[in-house]
Design a protein around this motif. Sequence first.
Motif, mmCIF file in Angstrom:
data_model
loop_
_atom_site.group_PDB
_atom_site.id
_atom_site.type_symbol
_atom_site.label_atom_id
_atom_site.label_comp_id
_atom_site.label_asym_id
_atom_site.label_seq_id
_atom_site.Cartn_x
_atom_site.Cartn_y
_atom_site.Cartn_z
ATOM 1 N N PRO A 19 96.237 82.896 -98.910
ATOM 2 C CA PRO A 19 95.797 81.614 -99.480
ATOM 3 C C PRO A 19 95.145 81.825 -100.838
ATOM 4 O O PRO A 19 94.424 82.790 -101.046
ATOM 5 C CB PRO A 19 94.785 81.084 -98.472
ATOM 6 N N GLU A 21 92.488 80.692 -103.553
ATOM 7 C CA GLU A 21 91.264 79.920 -103.672
ATOM 8 C C GLU A 21 91.191 79.262 -105.040
ATOM 9 O O GLU A 21 91.595 79.855 -106.036
ATOM 10 C CB GLU A 21 90.041 80.810 -103.451
ATOM 11 N N SER A 22 90.685 78.030 -105.073
ATOM 12 C CA SER A 22 90.539 77.276 -106.317
ATOM 13 C C SER A 22 89.140 76.688 -106.365
ATOM 14 O O SER A 22 88.448 76.620 -105.359
ATOM 15 C CB SER A 22 91.562 76.143 -106.377
ATOM 16 N N ASP A 23 88.730 76.220 -107.534
ATOM 17 C CA ASP A 23 87.453 75.536 -107.684
ATOM 18 C C ASP A 23 87.654 74.043 -107.472
ATOM 19 O O ASP A 23 88.663 73.476 -107.893
ATOM 20 C CB ASP A 23 86.869 75.776 -109.076
ATOM 21 N N TYR A 24 86.681 73.416 -106.822
ATOM 22 C CA TYR A 24 86.725 71.985 -106.563
ATOM 23 C C TYR A 24 85.421 71.355 -107.028
ATOM 24 O O TYR A 24 84.352 71.935 -106.881
ATOM 25 C CB TYR A 24 86.928 71.696 -105.072
ATOM 26 N N LYS A 78 90.023 68.420 -108.076
ATOM 27 C CA LYS A 78 90.239 69.849 -108.175
ATOM 28 C C LYS A 78 89.939 70.243 -109.611
ATOM 29 O O LYS A 78 90.445 69.627 -110.542
ATOM 30 C CB LYS A 78 91.686 70.195 -107.796
#
Length: 79
Positions: A19, A21-24, A78
């Motif tokens: 997976p 990971e991203s910043d939200y 996002k």
Amino acid sequence: MEDNRIIDNSMPHPEQEEPVESDYTIESWMPVKIQATVTATDETDAIENAKYQIKNGEVPYRVVDRDFSELDVTFVEKA
């Protein structure tokens, strides 16, 4: 014959993608207790002045306590 192999699920299968990971960006409301100094003629006047002056950013204040138990978090976008 019985299969006694140990299956280790901690390692992803070579064909499985890990997976990403991203910043939200989130927003949150939480109860805080603040202190401010206002000028007034008596206690009642001080309370009324504080409501107006704090809300309108007319006096500096400091956060003296936070209540994270009632933290209400909502998703914005996002990042």
